[in-house]
Write a protein that holds these residues in place. Sequence first.
Motif, PDB file in Angstrom:
ATOM      1  N   ASN A   1     -11.270   0.450   6.399  1.00 45.22           N
ATOM      2  CA  ASN A   1     -10.190  -0.468   6.051  1.00 45.22           C
ATOM      3  C   ASN A   1     -10.650  -1.898   6.345  1.00 45.22           C
ATOM      4  O   ASN A   1     -11.757  -2.115   6.848  1.00 45.22           O
ATOM      5  N   SER A   2      -9.796  -2.860   6.056  1.00 43.54           N
ATOM      6  CA  SER A   2     -10.186  -4.268   6.208  1.00 43.54           C
ATOM      7  C   SER A   2     -10.616  -4.617   7.628  1.00 43.54           C
ATOM      8  O   SER A   2     -11.613  -5.316   7.824  1.00 43.54           O
ATOM      9  N   ASP A   3      -9.872  -4.134   8.632  1.00 42.96           N
ATOM     10  CA  ASP A   3     -10.239  -4.431  10.025  1.00 42.96           C
ATOM     11  C   ASP A   3     -11.607  -3.847  10.365  1.00 42.96           C
ATOM     12  O   ASP A   3     -12.429  -4.502  11.014  1.00 42.96           O
ATOM     13  N   GLN A   4     -11.848  -2.615   9.938  1.00 45.53           N
ATOM     14  CA  GLN A   4     -13.137  -1.971  10.216  1.00 45.53           C
ATOM     15  C   GLN A   4     -14.282  -2.710   9.521  1.00 45.53           C
ATOM     16  O   GLN A   4     -15.347  -2.915  10.115  1.00 45.53           O
TER      17      GLN A   4
ATOM     18  N   ILE B   1      -9.645 -10.846   3.554  1.00 48.48           N
ATOM     19  CA  ILE B   1      -9.754  -9.685   4.443  1.00 48.48           C
ATOM     20  C   ILE B   1      -8.579  -9.634   5.418  1.00 48.48           C
ATOM     21  O   ILE B   1      -8.183  -8.565   5.878  1.00 48.48           O
ATOM     22  N   ASP B   2      -7.962 -10.798   5.685  1.00 44.68           N
ATOM     23  CA  ASP B   2      -6.823 -10.880   6.604  1.00 44.68           C
ATOM     24  C   ASP B   2      -5.489 -10.576   5.918  1.00 44.68           C
ATOM     25  O   ASP B   2      -4.433 -10.631   6.542  1.00 44.68           O
TER      26      ASP B   2
ATOM     27  N   GLN C   1     -14.374  -5.923   8.549  1.00 46.05           N
ATOM     28  CA  GLN C   1     -14.586  -7.225   9.177  1.00 46.05           C
ATOM     29  C   GLN C   1     -15.295  -7.077  10.520  1.00 46.05           C
ATOM     30  O   GLN C   1     -16.249  -7.812  10.809  1.00 46.05           O
ATOM     31  N   THR C   2     -14.869  -6.136  11.319  1.00 43.61           N
ATOM     32  CA  THR C   2     -15.498  -5.909  12.629  1.00 43.61           C
ATOM     33  C   THR C   2     -16.961  -5.509  12.455  1.00 43.61           C
ATOM     34  O   THR C   2     -17.847  -6.035  13.149  1.00 43.61           O
TER      35      THR C   2
ATOM     36  N   GLU D   1     -19.019  -8.608  11.434  1.00 43.93           N
ATOM     37  CA  GLU D   1     -19.168  -9.582  12.517  1.00 43.93           C
ATOM     38  C   GLU D   1     -20.107  -9.066  13.602  1.00 43.93           C
ATOM     39  O   GLU D   1     -21.000  -9.792  14.054  1.00 43.93           O
TER      40      GLU D   1
ATOM     41  N   GLN E   1     -10.427  -8.351   0.776  1.00 41.57           N
ATOM     42  CA  GLN E   1     -10.070  -6.943   0.853  1.00 41.57           C
ATOM     43  C   GLN E   1     -10.841  -6.170  -0.195  1.00 41.57           C
ATOM     44  O   GLN E   1     -11.296  -6.717  -1.199  1.00 41.57           O
TER      45      GLN E   1
END
Length: 164
Positions: free
Chosen positions: A79-82, A17-18, A84-85, A88, A99
């Motif tokens: 997207n990946s940031d969305q 994901i990073d 993951q957030t 979490e 990803q």
Amino acid sequence: MTAQDSASIYKFSATGIDGNPVSLSTYKDKVLLIVNTASQCGFTPQYKGLQALSDQYANQGLVILGFPCNQFGQQEPGNSDQIQTFCEINFGVSFPLFQKIKVNGSDAHPLYQYLSKAVPGILGTEGIKWNFTKFLVDRSGKVVKRYPPTAKPEDLVKDIQALL
């Protein structure tokens, strides 16, 4: 690559994901539960159960691998940031996420092409039917069981314990 590796998931890699590449050989000697996930699906609350499995069995060798997928009802648009957030904040997800990938069709991720062939679904169908289809992999990298999206994470405990 040994003969054992050629019949295992260890020959594959995916993008974390990073954004960093992750070889699945990183997870050698672990029991894996590989799941295609989505943030806007009726099964999304299963993230909670998946995290509970991870919390309970990680120290015995279980690793959950989450692969977001937008192929079913466009239920993973972020997207990946969305992604993951969301995972979490809403479910405390700490297990590895990757990803977004495709799990069906000619451009399906090679790992999912392999998983689908290794353990076909009902009536021998290879295609993934929906989000939160799960694959259980033993410590040697062999795919041992496939579960439908309706199988709740807590329903897999007996099979996971048998492999740990």
